[in-house]
Design a protein around this motif. Structure first.
Motif, PDB file in Angstrom:
ATOM      1  N   ALA A  99      33.268 120.452  38.278  1.00 63.63           N
ATOM      2  CA  ALA A  99      33.474 119.967  39.650  1.00 63.63           C
ATOM      3  C   ALA A  99      32.619 120.726  40.656  1.00 63.63           C
ATOM      4  O   ALA A  99      32.357 120.219  41.753  1.00 63.63           O
ATOM      5  CB  ALA A  99      34.945 120.081  40.024  1.00 63.63           C
ATOM      6  N   SER A 100      32.184 121.920  40.300  1.00 62.99           N
ATOM      7  CA  SER A 100      31.391 122.711  41.238  1.00 62.99           C
ATOM      8  C   SER A 100      29.892 122.450  41.122  1.00 62.99           C
ATOM      9  O   SER A 100      29.110 122.999  41.887  1.00 62.99           O
ATOM     10  CB  SER A 100      31.671 124.205  41.050  1.00 62.99           C
ATOM     11  OG  SER A 100      31.212 124.630  39.791  1.00 62.99           O
ATOM     12  N   SER A 103      25.063 117.851  43.012  1.00 62.43           N
ATOM     13  CA  SER A 103      24.167 116.749  42.680  1.00 62.43           C
ATOM     14  C   SER A 103      23.179 116.601  43.830  1.00 62.43           C
ATOM     15  O   SER A 103      23.567 116.323  44.962  1.00 62.43           O
ATOM     16  CB  SER A 103      24.976 115.462  42.494  1.00 62.43           C
ATOM     17  OG  SER A 103      24.116 114.393  42.234  1.00 62.43           O
ATOM     18  N   TYR A 104      21.925 116.832  43.536  1.00 65.37           N
ATOM     19  CA  TYR A 104      20.896 116.757  44.583  1.00 65.37           C
ATOM     20  C   TYR A 104      20.348 115.336  44.691  1.00 65.37           C
ATOM     21  O   TYR A 104      20.157 114.654  43.693  1.00 65.37           O
ATOM     22  CB  TYR A 104      19.763 117.737  44.278  1.00 65.37           C
ATOM     23  CG  TYR A 104      20.214 119.170  44.323  1.00 65.37           C
ATOM     24  CD1 TYR A 104      20.423 119.809  45.542  1.00 65.37           C
ATOM     25  CD2 TYR A 104      20.482 119.880  43.162  1.00 65.37           C
ATOM     26  CE1 TYR A 104      20.859 121.123  45.600  1.00 65.37           C
ATOM     27  CE2 TYR A 104      20.920 121.194  43.205  1.00 65.37           C
ATOM     28  CZ  TYR A 104      21.099 121.803  44.433  1.00 65.37           C
ATOM     29  OH  TYR A 104      21.537 123.100  44.479  1.00 65.37           O
ATOM     30  N   ARG A 105      20.123 114.941  45.923  1.00 67.97           N
ATOM     31  CA  ARG A 105      19.551 113.619  46.177  1.00 67.97           C
ATOM     32  C   ARG A 105      18.150 113.790  46.762  1.00 67.97           C
ATOM     33  O   ARG A 105      17.952 114.596  47.665  1.00 67.97           O
ATOM     34  CB  ARG A 105      20.408 112.835  47.181  1.00 67.97           C
ATOM     35  CG  ARG A 105      21.824 112.593  46.691  1.00 67.97           C
ATOM     36  CD  ARG A 105      22.629 111.747  47.628  1.00 67.97           C
ATOM     37  NE  ARG A 105      22.717 112.349  48.964  1.00 67.97           N
ATOM     38  CZ  ARG A 105      23.114 111.689  50.036  1.00 67.97           C
ATOM     39  NH1 ARG A 105      23.444 110.426  49.964  1.00 67.97           N
ATOM     40  NH2 ARG A 105      23.185 112.280  51.206  1.00 67.97           N
ATOM     41  N   ILE A 113      27.209 112.250  45.062  1.00 70.82           N
ATOM     42  CA  ILE A 113      28.255 112.656  44.127  1.00 70.82           C
ATOM     43  C   ILE A 113      28.965 113.866  44.728  1.00 70.82           C
ATOM     44  O   ILE A 113      28.317 114.829  45.137  1.00 70.82           O
ATOM     45  CB  ILE A 113      27.668 113.031  42.749  1.00 70.82           C
ATOM     46  CG1 ILE A 113      26.815 111.901  42.172  1.00 70.82           C
ATOM     47  CG2 ILE A 113      28.776 113.450  41.795  1.00 70.82           C
ATOM     48  CD1 ILE A 113      27.581 110.652  41.819  1.00 70.82           C
ATOM     49  N   LYS A 114      30.281 113.809  44.771  1.00 68.91           N
ATOM     50  CA  LYS A 114      31.037 114.943  45.295  1.00 68.91           C
ATOM     51  C   LYS A 114      32.238 115.214  44.395  1.00 68.91           C
ATOM     52  O   LYS A 114      32.659 114.360  43.608  1.00 68.91           O
ATOM     53  CB  LYS A 114      31.474 114.686  46.735  1.00 68.91           C
ATOM     54  CG  LYS A 114      32.438 113.542  46.905  1.00 68.91           C
ATOM     55  CD  LYS A 114      32.822 113.384  48.368  1.00 68.91           C
ATOM     56  CE  LYS A 114      34.054 112.496  48.447  1.00 68.91           C
ATOM     57  NZ  LYS A 114      34.686 112.553  49.743  1.00 68.91           N
ATOM     58  N   SER A 115      32.793 116.389  44.535  1.00 70.65           N
ATOM     59  CA  SER A 115      33.931 116.800  43.722  1.00 70.65           C
ATOM     60  C   SER A 115      35.190 116.042  44.140  1.00 70.65           C
ATOM     61  O   SER A 115      35.459 115.863  45.328  1.00 70.65           O
ATOM     62  CB  SER A 115      34.159 118.301  43.876  1.00 70.65           C
ATOM     63  OG  SER A 115      35.283 118.697  43.128  1.00 70.65           O
ATOM     64  N   ALA A 116      35.967 115.647  43.149  1.00 66.51           N
ATOM     65  CA  ALA A 116      37.226 114.954  43.410  1.00 66.51           C
ATOM     66  C   ALA A 116      38.401 115.929  43.479  1.00 66.51           C
ATOM     67  O   ALA A 116      39.530 115.516  43.754  1.00 66.51           O
ATOM     68  CB  ALA A 116      37.477 113.910  42.330  1.00 66.51           C
TER      69      ALA A 116
END
Length: 151
Positions: A99-100, A103-105, A113-116
């Motif tokens: 989760a840590s 994700s680079y765009r 993309i982010k942590s849930a």
């Protein structure tokens, strides 16, 4: 003999059995006219004796763990608690690690993309459980050196 000593001997015997297995495997085939480095029959006898001793120790350790109580729980129950807690910690650590990951765009148009989960909250729980595991392990180790092996 103390329970801790029996546990150490069990570990040594398991290591010895693995070595004997390897030595046997290295000495069961030989070129015609040659002799083996070690006698497989002597290795077999040593292996059989080691396994017999291991069987005895396992039975005595298990009986001692079942019949010895620490703060109202058997050692077996405490070991199960420790194993379950270790499993939970490992899974939580893996989850928090995943989760840590960032994700680079390359562009703002790419999917974000982010942590849930809250990694901070999970890590705090991991730290709390890790302390509980250390204390439990210390309690078990201390009692292993105080407890006589039931023979």
């Amino acid at each position: 003999m103390k329970l801790a000593e029996a546990l150490q001997e069990r570990a040594d015997i398991n290591h010895n059995i693995e070595q004997l297995k390897n030595r046997l495997n290295n000495n069961v085939l030989v070129q015609d006219g040659e002799t083996t480095v070690e006698d497989p029959n002597k290795l077999k006898t040593e292996l059989d004796n080691s396994i017999k001793r291991l069987q005895y120790l396992i039975a005595r350790i298990n009986q001692t763990n079942c019949e010895t109580s620490i703060d109202g729980e058997s050692i077996t129950e405490l070991i199960a608690q420790k194993d379950a807690l270790s499993l939970k910690i490992n899974i939580y650590k893996e989850t928090a690690f995943l989760a840590s990951q960032l994700s680079y765009r390359a562009r703002n148009s790419e999917i974000k993309i982010k942590s849930a989960i809250s990694v901070t909250d999970w890590q705090a729980e991991i730290d709390k459980m890790s302390k509980e595991l250390r204390l439990l392990d210390n309690k078990l180790q201390e009692n292993n050196w105080k407890t006589e092996l039931i023979e």
